[in-house]
Design a protein around this motif. Structure first.
Motif, short mmCIF file in Angstrom:
data_model
loop_
_atom_site.label_atom_id
_atom_site.label_comp_id
_atom_site.label_asym_id
_atom_site.label_seq_id
_atom_site.Cartn_x
_atom_site.Cartn_y
_atom_site.Cartn_z
N ARG A 10 0.83 -1.20 0.00
CA ARG A 10 0.00 0.00 0.00
C ARG A 10 0.88 1.26 0.00
NH1 ARG A 10 -5.55 -0.76 -0.62
NH2 ARG A 10 -6.00 0.94 0.81
N ALA A 11 0.51 2.22 -0.83
CA ALA A 11 1.28 3.46 -0.95
C ALA A 11 0.90 4.44 0.15
CB ALA A 11 1.03 4.09 -2.32
N THR A 12 1.84 5.32 0.50
CA THR A 12 1.58 6.38 1.48
C THR A 12 1.32 7.69 0.76
OG1 THR A 12 3.88 7.10 1.66
CG2 THR A 12 3.21 5.23 3.04
N ASP A 13 0.85 8.69 1.51
CA ASP A 13 0.66 10.02 0.92
C ASP A 13 2.00 10.61 0.47
OD1 ASP A 13 -2.05 9.97 1.25
OD2 ASP A 13 -2.03 11.00 3.18
N THR A 14 3.06 10.27 1.17
CA THR A 14 4.39 10.74 0.78
C THR A 14 4.77 10.17 -0.58
OG1 THR A 14 5.09 10.91 3.09
CG2 THR A 14 6.83 10.81 1.42
N ASP A 15 4.46 8.89 -0.82
CA ASP A 15 4.73 8.27 -2.11
C ASP A 15 3.92 8.95 -3.22
OD1 ASP A 15 6.32 6.34 -0.82
OD2 ASP A 15 4.57 5.07 -0.44
N ARG A 16 2.65 9.26 -2.94
CA ARG A 16 1.82 9.92 -3.95
C ARG A 16 2.35 11.32 -4.25
NH1 ARG A 16 -2.00 7.55 -0.48
NH2 ARG A 16 -2.97 5.68 -1.37
N SER A 17 2.81 12.02 -3.22
CA SER A 17 3.38 13.36 -3.43
C SER A 17 4.62 13.29 -4.31
CB SER A 17 3.73 14.00 -2.08
OG SER A 17 2.56 14.22 -1.31
N ALA A 18 5.43 12.23 -4.13
CA ALA A 18 6.64 12.09 -4.94
C ALA A 18 6.28 11.87 -6.40
CB ALA A 18 7.48 10.92 -4.41
N VAL A 19 5.24 11.06 -6.65
CA VAL A 19 4.82 10.82 -8.03
C VAL A 19 4.24 12.08 -8.64
CG1 VAL A 19 3.18 9.55 -9.46
CG2 VAL A 19 4.48 8.35 -7.71
N LEU A 20 3.47 12.85 -7.87
CA LEU A 20 2.92 14.10 -8.39
C LEU A 20 4.05 15.06 -8.78
CD1 LEU A 20 0.44 15.78 -9.00
CD2 LEU A 20 0.48 16.60 -6.63
N ALA A 21 5.13 15.07 -7.99
CA ALA A 21 6.28 15.92 -8.32
C ALA A 21 6.91 15.47 -9.64
CB ALA A 21 7.30 15.87 -7.19
N LEU A 22 6.99 14.14 -9.87
CA LEU A 22 7.54 13.63 -11.13
C LEU A 22 6.64 14.05 -12.31
CD1 LEU A 22 8.60 10.01 -10.09
CD2 LEU A 22 10.12 11.88 -10.71
N LEU A 23 5.33 13.97 -12.12
CA LEU A 23 4.41 14.37 -13.18
C LEU A 23 4.53 15.86 -13.48
CD1 LEU A 23 1.20 12.37 -12.17
CD2 LEU A 23 2.84 11.81 -13.96
N ASP A 24 4.66 16.67 -12.43
CA ASP A 24 4.84 18.11 -12.64
C ASP A 24 6.11 18.39 -13.41
OD1 ASP A 24 2.52 18.57 -11.25
OD2 ASP A 24 3.50 19.11 -9.36
N GLY A 25 7.19 17.67 -13.07
CA GLY A 25 8.45 17.86 -13.78
C GLY A 25 8.34 17.43 -15.24
N ALA A 26 7.62 16.34 -15.49
CA ALA A 26 7.45 15.86 -16.86
C ALA A 26 6.63 16.85 -17.69
CB ALA A 26 6.79 14.49 -16.86
N PHE A 27 5.65 17.50 -17.05
CA PHE A 27 4.88 18.53 -17.76
C PHE A 27 5.77 19.74 -18.06
CE2 PHE A 27 2.27 22.44 -17.25
CZ PHE A 27 1.59 22.36 -18.45
N THR A 28 6.59 20.13 -17.10
CA THR A 28 7.45 21.29 -17.27
C THR A 28 8.46 21.10 -18.40
OG1 THR A 28 7.26 21.86 -14.93
CG2 THR A 28 9.13 22.80 -16.13
N ASP A 29 9.03 19.87 -18.52
CA ASP A 29 10.05 19.66 -19.55
C ASP A 29 9.47 19.13 -20.86
OD1 ASP A 29 9.66 16.91 -19.26
OD2 ASP A 29 11.44 16.62 -18.02
N GLY A 30 8.13 19.09 -20.97
CA GLY A 30 7.51 18.77 -22.25
C GLY A 30 7.23 17.31 -22.51
N GLN A 31 7.47 16.43 -21.55
CA GLN A 31 7.15 15.02 -21.78
C GLN A 31 5.64 14.78 -21.77
OE1 GLN A 31 9.63 11.92 -19.83
NE2 GLN A 31 10.56 13.62 -18.72
#
Length: 283
Positions: A10-31
């Motif tokens: 089971r994932a934690t809220d900290t894990d979900r926050s880390a994935v959201l940060a990766l998604l934000d970074g991927a949006f910023t760099d155009g992926q």
């Protein structure tokens, strides 16, 4: 010595926050474009395990699969996790995001001629699909149904759905998420495709239907004959639904007619156009 948690943990809220940060970074760099980013961010709300989270970022460059903040000491049993049911996106926020996705996908472009439709291939990840904006025909005709089927193929790479209901200018259908047959998404079709609701749990034995199996010539004949068979005064076809085979019978097409007085009649036919049963108005 410690070992990492397995993907089923089971994932934690900290894990979900880390994935959201990766998604934000991927949006910023155009992926990811805006629609892809927002859809994956929506899916975080239903991600329950580390494996679910990893699936959201595994196709991104430099994306490290989510890891828990702790590890399991060898030979020990992890303690019971506390309740972690807090969602990132509340219902009103999800609705706003869905509206934003729809607006993004529905941004107009000049209608491309039918023969210019791009070649399609099997798609592995619905969240990686580019926006597809299409002109919506009168769907309550055989020609409109045929265009819907081809637009669906162009968008998703196949013509398989769990169910489909179409009205004159829009349609609603449900299909399994790619590589996650235990999850489903309901989509709307109206000058393009957009998720209508958040993903939900799907039974692994849910029957499916290939829309390519519908005999479109027979469908045209069925729609032309429906008024005389259903006897609805000044009636018009209200909607058509297509359902897969189940315990109650074979895969079928249902045609419903109604008029301004809510008088109605309906019929059920096979995908080959054979009328199986009718319910004329007044009988």
């Amino acid at each position: 010595m410690a070992r990492p948690y397995p993907p089923s943990t089971r994932a934690t809220d900290t894990d979900r926050s880390a994935v959201l940060a990766l998604l934000d970074g991927a949006f910023t760099d155009g992926q990811l474009d805006a629609a892809e980013h927002d859809l994956r961010a929506d899916l975080l709300a239903d991600a329950r395990t580390l494996g679910d989270l990893a699936a959201l970022v595994e196709d991104l460059q430099d994306a490290t699969p989510p890891r828990p903040t702790t590890s399991i000491p060898t030979g020990s049993t992890p303690a019971d996790p506390a309740t972690r049911a807090r969602r990132f996106l509340l219902g009103t926020v999800v609705a706003a995001v869905a509206a934003a996705i729809a607006a993004f996908w529905f941004v107009g472009r000049e209608d491309a001629p039918a023969e210019a439709a791009p070649a399609t291939a099997t798609v592995d990840d619905v969240t990686a699909l580019p926006p597809l904006v299409v002109a919506t025909p009168d769907l309550l005709t055989a020609q409109g149904f045929a265009q819907f089927v081809e637009d669906h193929r162009a968008k998703f790479g196949d013509t398989v759905v769990d169910d489909l209901t179409i009205w004159d200018t829009y349609a609603m259908f449900t299909r399994a998420m790619p590589q996650q047959p235990n999850r489903e998404i309901e989509y709307s079709y109206n000058y393009g495709f957009a998720p209508a609701y958040d993903p939900t749990t799907r039974s692994l034995d849910t029957p499916t239907l290939d829309l390519a199996d519908v005999d479109q010539v027979a469908l045209a004949r069925l729609l032309a004959d429906a008024p005389s068979m259903l006897n609805v005064p000044a009636g018009e076809i209200a909607h058509i639904s297509v359902d897969p085979a189940d315990r109650s019978g074979p895969a079928s097409i249902r045609v419903v007619m109604t008029n301004e007085f809510s008088e109605s009649g309906s019929l059920v036919a096979s995908l080959a156009g054979e009328v199986l049963r009718t319910w004329p108005y007044g009988q």
